[in-house]
Design an enzyme around this catalytic site. Structure first.
Site, PDB file in Angstrom:
ATOM      1  N   LYS A 120     -12.402   1.974 -18.423  1.00  0.00           N
ATOM      2  CA  LYS A 120     -12.767   2.180 -19.566  1.00  0.00           C
ATOM      3  C   LYS A 120     -11.938   1.993 -20.880  1.00  0.00           C
ATOM      4  CE  LYS A 120     -16.309   4.324 -17.390  1.00  0.00           C
ATOM      5  NZ  LYS A 120     -15.847   4.401 -15.981  1.00  0.00           N
ATOM      6  N   ASP A 157      -9.787  15.369 -16.822  1.00  0.00           N
ATOM      7  CA  ASP A 157     -10.319  14.082 -16.992  1.00  0.00           C
ATOM      8  C   ASP A 157     -10.064  13.340 -18.454  1.00  0.00           C
ATOM      9  OD1 ASP A 157     -11.734  11.457 -17.090  1.00  0.00           O
ATOM     10  OD2 ASP A 157     -12.998  11.925 -15.554  1.00  0.00           O
ATOM     11  N   TYR A 200     -18.866  13.931 -15.422  1.00  0.00           N
ATOM     12  CA  TYR A 200     -18.985  12.425 -14.779  1.00  0.00           C
ATOM     13  C   TYR A 200     -19.887  12.563 -13.375  1.00  0.00           C
ATOM     14  CZ  TYR A 200     -18.522   7.842 -13.015  1.00  0.00           C
ATOM     15  OH  TYR A 200     -18.661   6.580 -12.346  1.00  0.00           O
ATOM     16  N   ARG A 258       0.920  -1.157  -0.129  1.00  0.00           N
ATOM     17  CA  ARG A 258      -0.154   0.119  -0.005  1.00  0.00           C
ATOM     18  C   ARG A 258       0.855   1.170   0.086  1.00  0.00           C
ATOM     19  NH1 ARG A 258      -1.437   2.861   4.477  1.00  0.00           N
ATOM     20  NH2 ARG A 258      -1.115   1.104   6.017  1.00  0.00           N
TER      21      ARG A 258
END
Length: 350
Positions: A190, A165, A92, A40
């Site tokens: 996507k 974005d 979005y 992490r």
């Protein structure tokens, strides 16, 4: 990496192991700890391979997250408490929901501007701490003048961050960092992944200080990608150039045919990429059409090898979208088969 190679070549070779006897592809490393540190905090070789490849394509340092919203959350973490965030009114829904929640909690101030009102965006740069852009916007495919907004931000007394974005355009269609943006964000779920089989987000920045802050935010928030998801995203990236080119050819053809159909009142297509937005007379017509399609999937996500379509105004958070607008993600099926499916369904709403 060779800076003279084209994006098509970089998508194939960047992030691959090098040296005699190395594997052709990076391995999946499902490690929770690496020595004395959690993955992490330090990342894994699988994440690093994906980040290297995306960084080469965008021109910066990439950081992988568990989802696109995880990446957006890390960018939001950079905004000081009380700072103003400016977001397109058409953008979005998940991003707007995150920003709306932060505003209600008193974490940020929030301004919503029309995507195409460049003068308003330039004026807003003086009081903002983050300008959030999409080009084109999701779902209406409205263009934004990224270069003009970044110039205004650079001239502001307290220079705001500019984040773009780039999910719809992909690194092949737009290079926001080259236009002065500070951070690029992708939902790799996507087009980058391309096969509707993973959730993953990415940030890219040319500023190493920002890159470190984004990685710190990932570690604090725990928005770490899975090893398999990172490997799948990298595998999807290898075919992005050919998928993007083929989908663009088909999308341009279908946009032209849709624009000529009597049932279609408006078509938006940015000139490249897989996304087309078109409008029918009303919600009933759009819903009826979606129900009649046989080849094109009625589904909410996008960017896969299969074509999908959705009436976005029916989704939570997108009530502002034209009731009859359909967001169409063009896949890799035969263009004539796709048009036959569209034409047959449209015939029911003329």
């Amino acid at each position: 990496m060779n800076g003279n190679w084209s994006p098509r070549t970089l998508a194939i070779v960047a992030g691959r192991p090098t040296g005699e006897g190395e594997p052709m592809n990076p391995p999946i490393v499902p490690a929770s700890t690496l020595g004395l540190d959690y993955s992490r905090e330090e990342g894994t070789p699988t994440w690093a391979a994906l980040e290297t490849a995306i960084g080469e394509l965008e021109g910066g340092t990439a950081t992988a997250f568990a989802s696109g919203i995880g990446a957006v959350s890390a960018v939001l973490d950079l905004v000081p408490v009380g700072g103003v965030v400016v977001v397109p009114s058409d953008s979005y829904a998940g991003t707007r929901a995150l920003f709306d929640h932060a505003e209600r909690a008193g974490r940020i101030g929030l301004r919503r501007l029309a995507p195409g009102d460049t003068a308003a965006w330039q004026a807003a740069a003086g009081a903002a701490r983050l300008l959030w852009l999409e080009s084109p916007t999701n779902p209406s495919l409205e263009p934004m003048d990224v270069a003009a907004v970044t110039r205004a931000a650079a001239a502001a007394p307290e220079r705001p961050l500019v984040a773009v974005d780039n999910t719809f355009a992909t690194p092949l269609g737009a290079q926001p960092l080259a236009h002065g943006a500070d951070i690029v964000v992708h939902s790799a779920t996507k087009m980058i992944g391309g096969h509707s089989d993973l959730l993953l987000g990415l940030t890219v920045t040319a500023d190493e200080r920002l890159a470190g802050s984004l990685r710190d935010a990932r570690a604090r928030g725990g928005a770490t990608p899975g090893a398999l998801e990172a490997w799948l995203a990298l595998r999807g990236l290898r075919t992005l150039p050919v998928r993007y080119a083929e989908a663009s050819r088909t999308a341009a053809l279908l946009a032209e045919r849709l624009a000529a159909h009597p049932a279609v009142t408006r078509v938006r297509y940015p000139g490249a990429g897989a996304m087309v937005a078109f409008e029918l007379a009303d919600a009933a017509a759009a819903d009826r059409m979606c129900g009649l399609l046989r080849l094109i999937r009625h589904a909410t996500s996008l960017g896969g090898v299969e074509s999908s379509i959705e009436r976005r105004a029916a989704r939570p958070g997108d009530a502002h979208v034209a009731a009859g607008l359909l967001r169409f993600s063009v896949g890799l099926e035969d263009p004539d088969d796709l048009w036959a499916d569209l034409e047959r369904a449209l015939g029911s709403v003329v």
